[in-house]
Design a protein around this motif. Structure first.
Motif, mmCIF file in Angstrom:
data_model
loop_
_atom_site.group_PDB
_atom_site.id
_atom_site.type_symbol
_atom_site.label_atom_id
_atom_site.label_comp_id
_atom_site.label_asym_id
_atom_site.label_seq_id
_atom_site.Cartn_x
_atom_site.Cartn_y
_atom_site.Cartn_z
ATOM 1 N N THR A 71 0.986 14.584 -6.356
ATOM 2 C CA THR A 71 0.152 14.875 -5.186
ATOM 3 C C THR A 71 0.827 14.239 -3.980
ATOM 4 O O THR A 71 0.423 13.175 -3.530
ATOM 5 C CB THR A 71 -1.259 14.296 -5.359
ATOM 6 N N GLU A 72 1.833 14.900 -3.457
ATOM 7 C CA GLU A 72 2.816 14.278 -2.573
ATOM 8 C C GLU A 72 2.291 13.402 -1.438
ATOM 9 O O GLU A 72 2.470 12.200 -1.517
ATOM 10 C CB GLU A 72 3.769 15.343 -2.005
ATOM 11 N N PRO A 73 1.626 13.833 -0.405
ATOM 12 C CA PRO A 73 1.343 12.850 0.652
ATOM 13 C C PRO A 73 -0.025 12.180 0.548
ATOM 14 O O PRO A 73 -0.335 11.294 1.333
ATOM 15 C CB PRO A 73 1.407 13.687 1.926
ATOM 16 N N LEU A 74 -0.858 12.564 -0.394
ATOM 17 C CA LEU A 74 -2.244 12.108 -0.417
ATOM 18 C C LEU A 74 -2.367 10.599 -0.602
ATOM 19 O O LEU A 74 -2.933 9.892 0.236
ATOM 20 C CB LEU A 74 -3.019 12.837 -1.511
ATOM 21 N N PHE A 75 -1.841 10.067 -1.685
ATOM 22 C CA PHE A 75 -1.996 8.640 -1.976
ATOM 23 C C PHE A 75 -1.088 7.770 -1.119
ATOM 24 O O PHE A 75 -1.364 6.595 -0.917
ATOM 25 C CB PHE A 75 -1.777 8.372 -3.459
ATOM 26 N N ASP B 46 1.634 8.996 -6.108
ATOM 27 C CA ASP B 46 1.962 10.378 -5.760
ATOM 28 C C ASP B 46 3.029 10.955 -6.682
ATOM 29 O O ASP B 46 2.927 12.107 -7.118
ATOM 30 C CB ASP B 46 2.441 10.474 -4.314
ATOM 31 N N ASN B 47 4.043 10.177 -6.988
ATOM 32 C CA ASN B 47 5.083 10.657 -7.900
ATOM 33 C C ASN B 47 4.535 10.846 -9.309
ATOM 34 O O ASN B 47 4.951 11.764 -10.014
ATOM 35 C CB ASN B 47 6.267 9.689 -7.925
ATOM 36 N N GLY C 215 0.807 -1.212 0.000
ATOM 37 C CA GLY C 215 0.000 0.000 0.000
ATOM 38 C C GLY C 215 0.841 1.262 0.000
ATOM 39 O O GLY C 215 0.552 2.216 -0.730
ATOM 40 N N VAL C 216 1.898 1.278 0.803
ATOM 41 C CA VAL C 216 2.751 2.462 0.880
ATOM 42 C C VAL C 216 3.496 2.694 -0.429
ATOM 43 O O VAL C 216 3.527 3.820 -0.956
ATOM 44 C CB VAL C 216 3.744 2.334 2.065
ATOM 45 N N PHE C 217 4.093 1.652 -0.988
ATOM 46 C CA PHE C 217 4.857 1.838 -2.220
ATOM 47 C C PHE C 217 3.949 2.157 -3.407
ATOM 48 O O PHE C 217 4.317 2.947 -4.274
ATOM 49 C CB PHE C 217 5.727 0.624 -2.519
ATOM 50 N N THR C 218 2.758 1.577 -3.443
ATOM 51 C CA THR C 218 1.817 1.914 -4.514
ATOM 52 C C THR C 218 1.352 3.357 -4.368
ATOM 53 O O THR C 218 1.272 4.100 -5.364
ATOM 54 C CB THR C 218 0.611 0.959 -4.493
#
Length: 73
Positions: free
Chosen positions: A42-46, A37-38, A29-32
């Motif tokens: 949209t930096e911290p949203l996803f 985001d990259n 989840g974090v890496f996806t």
């Protein structure tokens, strides 16, 4: 209620399966989320959404595994 005798290695296997499911789903989840985001800038949203979805998926998988383990299937 009758207690089943379980081998200690079964408990160790259950704990390692729970750990791998929780950690694996959170990391996915974090890496996806970081990748999205990259891509969308949209930096911290996803990243946060991926973390929460990964945690929810890990807890759900853990509960299914524990229920399966204790139901005797």
């Amino acid at each position: 209620m009758r207690q089943k005798k379980r081998h200690p290695l079964h408990a160790m296997g259950l704990m390692s399966a729970i750990l791998s499911q929780l950690v694996g789903s959170i990391l996915i989840g974090v890496f996806t989320g970081k990748w999205i985001d990259n891509y969308l800038k949209t930096e911290p949203l996803f990243l946060i959404l991926g973390l929460l979805l990964g945690l929810a998926a890990g807890v759900y998988a853990m509960l299914k595994l524990v229920h399966h383990y204790f139901s005797g299937d």
